[in-house]
Motif scaffolding. Structure first.
Motif, short mmCIF file in Angstrom:
data_model
loop_
_atom_site.label_atom_id
_atom_site.label_comp_id
_atom_site.label_asym_id
_atom_site.label_seq_id
_atom_site.Cartn_x
_atom_site.Cartn_y
_atom_site.Cartn_z
N LYS A 1 0.84 -1.21 0.00
CA LYS A 1 0.00 0.00 0.00
C LYS A 1 0.87 1.25 0.00
CE LYS A 1 -4.20 -1.82 1.87
NZ LYS A 1 -5.51 -1.30 2.11
N ILE A 2 0.29 2.34 -0.49
CA ILE A 2 1.00 3.61 -0.58
C ILE A 2 1.07 4.25 0.80
CG2 ILE A 2 1.01 5.93 -1.60
CD1 ILE A 2 -0.76 4.62 -3.90
N LEU A 3 2.30 4.50 1.25
CA LEU A 3 2.52 5.15 2.54
C LEU A 3 2.76 6.64 2.34
CD1 LEU A 3 2.91 4.87 5.62
CD2 LEU A 3 5.32 4.37 5.16
N PHE A 4 3.45 6.98 1.25
CA PHE A 4 3.78 8.38 0.97
C PHE A 4 3.76 8.59 -0.54
CE2 PHE A 4 6.79 11.78 -0.02
CZ PHE A 4 6.32 12.79 0.81
N GLN A 5 3.20 9.72 -0.95
CA GLN A 5 3.16 10.08 -2.38
C GLN A 5 3.50 11.55 -2.50
OE1 GLN A 5 -0.67 9.44 -4.15
NE2 GLN A 5 -0.14 10.48 -6.04
N ARG A 6 4.36 11.85 -3.48
CA ARG A 6 4.65 13.25 -3.78
C ARG A 6 4.52 13.44 -5.28
NH1 ARG A 6 9.32 14.93 -0.85
NH2 ARG A 6 7.85 15.69 0.69
N GLY A 7 3.83 14.50 -5.69
CA GLY A 7 3.63 14.77 -7.11
C GLY A 7 4.08 16.16 -7.49
N TYR A 8 4.63 16.25 -8.69
CA TYR A 8 5.11 17.52 -9.24
C TYR A 8 4.39 17.78 -10.55
CZ TYR A 8 8.98 16.85 -5.98
OH TYR A 8 9.74 16.65 -4.85
N TRP A 9 3.71 18.93 -10.65
CA TRP A 9 3.00 19.34 -11.87
C TRP A 9 2.72 20.83 -11.76
CZ3 TRP A 9 -1.86 20.93 -10.22
CH2 TRP A 9 -2.27 20.42 -8.98
N ASP A 10 2.34 21.42 -12.88
CA ASP A 10 2.12 22.87 -12.95
C ASP A 10 0.65 23.18 -12.65
OD1 ASP A 10 1.86 25.53 -13.59
OD2 ASP A 10 2.67 25.34 -15.61
N LYS A 11 0.38 23.65 -11.44
CA LYS A 11 -0.99 23.92 -11.01
C LYS A 11 -1.64 25.03 -11.84
CE LYS A 11 -3.74 24.67 -6.86
NZ LYS A 11 -3.67 24.76 -5.39
N LEU A 12 -0.90 26.07 -12.17
CA LEU A 12 -1.46 27.17 -12.95
C LEU A 12 -1.95 26.68 -14.31
CD1 LEU A 12 -2.11 30.17 -13.15
CD2 LEU A 12 0.22 30.54 -14.00
N SER A 13 -1.15 25.88 -14.99
CA SER A 13 -1.56 25.33 -16.29
C SER A 13 -2.80 24.47 -16.13
CB SER A 13 -0.43 24.50 -16.91
OG SER A 13 0.65 25.33 -17.25
N PHE A 14 -2.85 23.65 -15.07
CA PHE A 14 -4.00 22.79 -14.82
C PHE A 14 -5.27 23.63 -14.65
CE2 PHE A 14 -6.94 20.76 -11.86
CZ PHE A 14 -7.18 19.56 -12.50
N LEU A 15 -5.22 24.64 -13.81
CA LEU A 15 -6.39 25.49 -13.57
C LEU A 15 -6.86 26.16 -14.85
CD1 LEU A 15 -5.30 27.12 -10.18
CD2 LEU A 15 -7.01 25.31 -10.51
N LYS A 16 -5.92 26.68 -15.65
CA LYS A 16 -6.28 27.34 -16.91
C LYS A 16 -6.91 26.36 -17.89
CE LYS A 16 -2.89 31.10 -16.84
NZ LYS A 16 -1.66 31.61 -17.46
N GLN A 17 -6.32 25.16 -18.02
CA GLN A 17 -6.82 24.16 -18.97
C GLN A 17 -8.26 23.74 -18.66
OE1 GLN A 17 -3.92 21.06 -18.56
NE2 GLN A 17 -2.64 21.84 -20.22
N HIS A 18 -8.59 23.71 -17.37
CA HIS A 18 -9.92 23.24 -16.96
C HIS A 18 -10.88 24.38 -16.67
CE1 HIS A 18 -8.93 18.96 -16.90
NE2 HIS A 18 -7.73 19.35 -16.48
N GLY A 19 -10.47 25.62 -16.95
CA GLY A 19 -11.34 26.77 -16.74
C GLY A 19 -11.71 26.97 -15.28
N LEU A 20 -10.81 26.59 -14.38
CA LEU A 20 -11.06 26.73 -12.93
C LEU A 20 -10.52 28.08 -12.45
CD1 LEU A 20 -10.11 23.09 -11.93
CD2 LEU A 20 -12.41 24.06 -12.06
N PRO A 21 -11.06 28.58 -11.35
CA PRO A 21 -10.59 29.89 -10.85
C PRO A 21 -9.10 29.84 -10.49
CG PRO A 21 -12.44 29.03 -9.53
CD PRO A 21 -12.10 27.98 -10.54
N LEU A 22 -8.40 30.89 -10.85
CA LEU A 22 -6.99 31.00 -10.50
C LEU A 22 -6.92 31.47 -9.04
CD1 LEU A 22 -5.58 32.70 -13.70
CD2 LEU A 22 -5.85 30.27 -13.21
N GLU A 23 -6.00 30.87 -8.30
CA GLU A 23 -5.92 31.18 -6.86
C GLU A 23 -5.17 32.48 -6.63
OE1 GLU A 23 -4.27 27.64 -5.21
OE2 GLU A 23 -6.14 26.59 -5.41
#
Length: 118
Positions: free
Chosen positions: A96-118
């Motif tokens: 089972k997963i004990l620890f997970q770390r992810g790296y990605w560009d949150k700003l690009s994700f929000l823009k691509q999905h038309g979500l509010p920018l923080e």
């Protein structure tokens, strides 16, 4: 018992079905999920809430580009159909997963999905 790479293969399958129950079932009760664009999420209940909120906000797809295993760790390089890319590190103990770390560009994700920018 599943090896780290096999656990992450099951994780990707459940993620692409937006199956929160299947995803949560892959984590230890005290697991930590730290997407570096956000604060760490601690414990299985909080991880469930995180996935439920994310899947209700956006349609997300994980396309595996590379999946490596080294000891307790599986390393996933991914992309999505909109061009977002990222990677995840999964520490797996007792299948089972004990620890997970992810790296990605949150700003690009929000823009691509038309979500509010923080």
């Amino acid at each position: 018992m599943l090896r780290p790479k096999e656990v992450v293969e099951k994780w990707v399958d459940a993620f692409n079905r937006a199956d929160v129950d299947a995803l949560v079932g892959l984590y230890h009760d005290t697991a930590v999920n730290h997407q570096v664009a956000n604060e760490p999420v601690v414990g299985i209940a909080a991880i469930r809430d995180m996935f439920s909120a994310e899947f209700s906000a956006a349609e997300m797809v994980c396309i595996v580009e590379n999946l490596f295993e080294d000891g307790q760790w599986a390393i996933l390089e991914w992309r999505d159909p909109l061009g977002l890319r990222g990677c995840g590190f999964f520490q797996v103990t007792d299948g089972k997963i004990l620890f997970q770390r992810g790296y990605w560009d949150k700003l690009s994700f929000l823009k691509q999905h038309g979500l509010p920018l923080e």
